[in-house]
Write an enzyme that holds these catalytic residues in place. Sequence first.
Site, PDB file in Angstrom:
ATOM      1  N   ASP A   1       0.852  -1.189   0.000  1.00  8.74           N
ATOM      2  CA  ASP A   1       0.000   0.000   0.000  1.00  8.74           C
ATOM      3  C   ASP A   1       0.887   1.237   0.000  1.00  8.74           C
ATOM      4  OD1 ASP A   1      -2.095   1.797   0.261  1.00  8.74           O
ATOM      5  OD2 ASP A   1      -2.216   1.572   2.435  1.00  8.74           O
TER       6      ASP A   1
ATOM      7  N   ASP B   1       0.463   5.238   0.063  1.00  5.58           N
ATOM      8  CA  ASP B   1      -0.563   6.235   0.367  1.00  5.58           C
ATOM      9  C   ASP B   1       0.071   7.618   0.397  1.00  5.58           C
ATOM     10  OD1 ASP B   1      -2.758   7.666   1.506  1.00  5.58           O
ATOM     11  OD2 ASP B   1      -3.478   5.778   2.338  1.00  5.58           O
TER      12      ASP B   1
ATOM     13  N   ASP C   1       3.208   1.255   3.424  1.00  4.01           N
ATOM     14  CA  ASP C   1       2.597   1.043   4.740  1.00  4.01           C
ATOM     15  C   ASP C   1       2.989  -0.356   5.210  1.00  4.01           C
ATOM     16  OD1 ASP C   1       0.994   0.484   6.914  1.00  4.01           O
ATOM     17  OD2 ASP C   1      -0.781   1.447   6.095  1.00  4.01           O
TER      18      ASP C   1
END
Length: 357
Positions: free
Chosen positions: A95, A97, A264
């Site tokens: 992930d 972000d 992440d």
Amino acid sequence: MNKKSLSMLEKVFKKYYFDNFDLLHVPDTPKEREFAYRKFDSKLYRHISLKSDKELHLLLITKTPSDIYCSNACYSFPTLPMDEKNWKKADLIFDIDSKDLQLRCRESHTCIKCINCNTISTKKSNCSKCNSNNVKSISVLCKYCIAAAKKEVKKLLTILIDNLGIETQHIFVYFSGNDGFHIYINNSQYQTLGSHERTDIVDYIMPRYILTEINNNMEFKKSDRINQNYQNIVFNKDQSSYKNNFMVYSKSNTHIRLSRTIIDPSVTVDIHRVFRLAGSINSKSGMSKILCKDLDEFDPMHDACLIDNLPTEILANCPIRFTLKNKKFGPFENERINVPKYAAVYMICKGLAEIYN
């Protein structure tokens, strides 16, 4: 969110799923996956089995979820409690972000909403009305956020392909539907790795550790040497060797930091996580989780914005500007306005508007 806003979102989401069945599919080996969904009342329903696209589409129409998820893991018994599922393997997922990238632009398109009195302001710490520090941060994407997140995705793809030996056809990049991108790897040698080994992958990619010489002088090594050592450690699961040969990475060493990417960590190491299903709507934004076939050309604020443009009357309290489908919106200060439905949904999902009473 008031009742009219909630009712409007339920209707919009149901119509979206009816009109876009072609975007939503169960993944490979669906009988071994755990599915889950969340209702607009925030209750999460887990340990569900869906064996076909037909069953998935039926759930979407009958339950009208705010969000629908599928596990990255495969289990022998996906509907049983977690300790009885019998974990078999899990796709490797990353992930990226924009909120984690510490971008300078973010302050200009972030506001706060007070949990106590619902006041929205551009202050960053406490409520401008009641001075409470019980606030939540609300951000929108801008072109700089998108560009920065794409840059991190490209850096990660280079590591996955060149350093970890993952074949391109097994890598899929999705816009998450809100602030960033999900990178999926399936059918690779990494699927059977547990959480500890996936932590090693995270440590290597970010990096949180770097190779050190025997004389304890820290020195940056070329990726092929690090990669060879790393793969031997992961696949031999020689944790003592790992700890002896790696040391904690110093954030002040920008040369090394720029050679890796920001992900992440909690997402990658979790082998029991459920992830938003591709093609579904993200209730935090009203945008869709979409496969990026061409990352350079992909524009999430246009390509992932799939709600119709019918005029919708809202009361908007949105002190920050944003762009959707090449149209600029805001700032609005408790204004009664007519906007395209996709913009109304976006602001309502962000907590920056309500359907006008």
